[in-house]
Scaffold this active site. Structure first.
Site, PDB file in Angstrom:
ATOM      1  N   GLN A 265       7.303   2.135   5.726  1.00  0.00           N
ATOM      2  CA  GLN A 265       5.834   1.627   5.969  1.00  0.00           C
ATOM      3  C   GLN A 265       5.796   0.339   7.360  1.00  0.00           C
ATOM      4  O   GLN A 265       5.117  -0.847   7.463  1.00  0.00           O
ATOM      5  CB  GLN A 265       5.011   1.532   5.359  1.00  0.00           C
ATOM      6  CG  GLN A 265       4.415   2.638   4.595  1.00  0.00           C
ATOM      7  CD  GLN A 265       3.033   3.439   5.478  1.00  0.00           C
ATOM      8  OE1 GLN A 265       2.836   2.881   6.519  1.00  0.00           O
ATOM      9  NE2 GLN A 265       2.504   4.441   4.798  1.00  0.00           N
TER      10      GLN A 265
ATOM     11  N   ASN B 241       0.300  -6.016   2.313  1.00  0.00           N
ATOM     12  CA  ASN B 241       0.499  -4.793   3.054  1.00  0.00           C
ATOM     13  C   ASN B 241       1.411  -4.260   3.403  1.00  0.00           C
ATOM     14  O   ASN B 241       2.263  -4.416   3.865  1.00  0.00           O
ATOM     15  CB  ASN B 241      -0.854  -4.244   3.948  1.00  0.00           C
ATOM     16  CG  ASN B 241      -2.189  -3.855   3.348  1.00  0.00           C
ATOM     17  OD1 ASN B 241      -2.443  -3.202   2.518  1.00  0.00           O
ATOM     18  ND2 ASN B 241      -3.072  -4.683   4.019  1.00  0.00           N
ATOM     19  N   CYS B 242       1.911  -2.847   3.045  1.00  0.00           N
ATOM     20  CA  CYS B 242       2.890  -2.130   3.940  1.00  0.00           C
ATOM     21  C   CYS B 242       2.183  -1.039   3.974  1.00  0.00           C
ATOM     22  O   CYS B 242       2.945   0.287   4.508  1.00  0.00           O
ATOM     23  CB  CYS B 242       4.023  -1.853   2.733  1.00  0.00           C
ATOM     24  SG  CYS B 242       4.934  -3.318   1.579  1.00  0.00           S
ATOM     25  N   VAL B 243       1.496  -0.858   4.788  1.00  0.00           N
ATOM     26  CA  VAL B 243       0.155  -0.236   5.982  1.00  0.00           C
ATOM     27  C   VAL B 243       1.729   0.120   7.216  1.00  0.00           C
ATOM     28  O   VAL B 243       2.323  -1.313   7.371  1.00  0.00           O
ATOM     29  CB  VAL B 243      -0.943   0.055   5.715  1.00  0.00           C
ATOM     30  CG1 VAL B 243      -1.108   0.174   4.369  1.00  0.00           C
ATOM     31  CG2 VAL B 243      -1.229  -1.389   6.501  1.00  0.00           C
TER      32      VAL B 243
ATOM     33  N   LEU C 190       1.433  -0.499  -3.018  1.00  0.00           N
ATOM     34  CA  LEU C 190       2.157  -1.413  -2.316  1.00  0.00           C
ATOM     35  C   LEU C 190       1.050  -1.802  -0.550  1.00  0.00           C
ATOM     36  O   LEU C 190       1.064  -2.380   0.869  1.00  0.00           O
ATOM     37  CB  LEU C 190       3.394  -1.507  -1.365  1.00  0.00           C
ATOM     38  CG  LEU C 190       4.521  -1.435  -2.493  1.00  0.00           C
ATOM     39  CD1 LEU C 190       5.891  -1.187  -1.949  1.00  0.00           C
ATOM     40  CD2 LEU C 190       4.075  -2.415  -3.289  1.00  0.00           C
TER      41      LEU C 190
END
Length: 425
Positions: A113, A238-240, A206
């Site tokens: 991500q 964020n780990c998007v 996350l």
């Protein structure tokens, strides 16, 4: 009572170099690398290193976790209340800003991500961070810590590095000063009252943001003053997908809020900002939609702008808020990216509503782009195959790669900070 007033004092950084001490002179930020590492180090990260990537260089940063603009509150000489500062002031007073550079954190978080920043080549067309001098902090976790603990350590590393650099500007005269204050609008102008619903990821695993240091997953939708957003109240965790996440830099320089400020008192009345958490749970989505529209109505809004973060299920939040607003005769405008496939023929959104009649796209996340190999890679090039939007067969020879545009940091930013990867008609 007067509105909150925030002075942002910008120091224009023209170059960043390493040296024996950290200071700013004639627009050049000199950094004592060893002192910086000693200031930010933690016993839960190893191999901490700092590098500099400049616009135009044949350099790729991979995988990027967050991007942060160095800022420091003059009154407290701290930053990010609830994280690195107390709760004495946010959104008022004076904040020093190092404009033209950023702190970029790089590390193997959960792999699939994270994104890339290229300092030259075709990717720069879609990445605002390619135009900044990136002070890149790279680190590895010690054995045995969880991904969530690793994310926390890397996030704190970047925030502390940002504060360290910003402090170099405390006694430097600003090159530019902007004052943010919402002066009362003359009722005789009869301007439309516009509220902004700032949707922020709050989904756990996350996929989180932090409001005054508190994970937004614990919060209901709430009113914030726009100055609080500019002044460090919200931090990205964020780990998007890299293309549409809001980095901390995006939040600090939120383009929609900036535009609403410019037009306040001219052709609209910027009457309120609502931070609305995006949950994965339907009941919480419905609750936040109701509360968000209630708060907008409390601000006497005639219309509401709604922007998403991330993709997929956050579109349900967009549509729910849109529907609730329209049911109360509150006009809505939606800001989102779309995923219609590389050729634009697939279903672009996971959720839609007939009430969503004013929709702005920030770009097609699925566009394919070919990128050249860089002479220098900061971080971990072997992570390329793990990035969201990077297929297993992305290597096309001579070091070139073919990937989805969603691997590029901020390429389809829903905070309108991107460079719009869709052709307008």
């Amino acid at each position: 009572m007067k509105d909150m007033s925030l002075n942002l004092e910008y120091i224009h950084i023209k170059d960043v170099v390493f040296g024996e001490k950290t200071f700013i002179e004639n627009g050049v930020l000199t950094v004592n690398k060893d002192e910086l590492i000693d200031t930010i180090k933690t016993d839960r990260l190893i191999n901490i290193d700092v590098d500099i990537a400049k616009p135009g260089e044949s350099t790729r940063i991979i995988p990027v976790k967050d991007v942060i603009e160095p800022r420091v509150k003059v009154e407290t000489e701290r930053a990010f209340p609830g994280v690195l500062d107390g709760y004495t002031s946010c959104g008022e007073g004076t904040t020093k800003v190092l404009r033209g550079c950023c702190v970029t954190t790089c590390g193997k978080i959960i792999g699939f991500q994270e994104g890339i920043i290229d300092m030259s080549g075709p990717a720069t067309k879609y990445c605002r961070f390619s135009e900044l001098i990136n002070v890149v902090v790279v680190a590895d976790p010690i054995d045995g810590i969880t991904p969530a603990e690793h994310e926390t350590e890397i996030r704190m590393l970047g925030l502390k590095a940002s504060l360290y650099l910003a402090k170099a500007g405390l006694d430097v005269e600003a090159d530019e000063v902007k004052t943010y204050r919402r002066d009362p609008v003359d009722p005789a102008k009869k301007l439309p009252k516009v509220a902004y619903a700032f949707l922020i990821m709050a989904q756990g695993l996350l996929h989180d943001n932090y409001v005054y240091g508190l994970n937004a997953i614990q919060l209901n939708a709430q009113l914030l003053h726009p100055n609080e957003v500019f002044d460090g109240a919200i931090v990205s965790g964020n780990c998007v997908t890299a293309s549409d996440k809001n980095t901390t830099y995006d939040i600090q320089n939120h383009a929609i809020i900036e535009e609403l400020y410019k037009r306040h008192g001219v052709d609209l009345d910027f009457c309120g900002l609502i931070a609305s958490p995006i949950s994965t749970i339907l009941a919480e989505k419905e609750r936040n939609a109701m509360v968000t529209v209630n708060l907008a109505q409390t601000c006497l809004a005639d219309s509401i702008i709604i922007s998403q973060e991330g993709g997929g299920n956050p579109e349900a939040d967009l549509m729910l808020i849109c529907e609730r607003a329209e049911e109360r005769d509150m006009a809505s405008v939606i800001v989102l990216h779309d995923n219609p496939g590389p050729d634009g023929t697939s279903e672009p959104m996971a959720n839609t509503s007939p009430k969503a009649t004013a929709v702005i796209t920030t770009g097609n996340d699925n566009c394919i782009i070919e990128l050249p190999e860089m002479e220098k890679n900061i971080g971990y090039r072997e992570q390329l195959h793990l990035l969201s939007g990077s297929p297993d067969d992305c290597e096309v020879g001579d070091g070139k790669i073919k990937v989805g545009i969603l691997v590029i940091m901020g390429s389809a930013s829903n905070s309108a900070n991107g460079y719009y990867c869709t052709e307008p008609y």
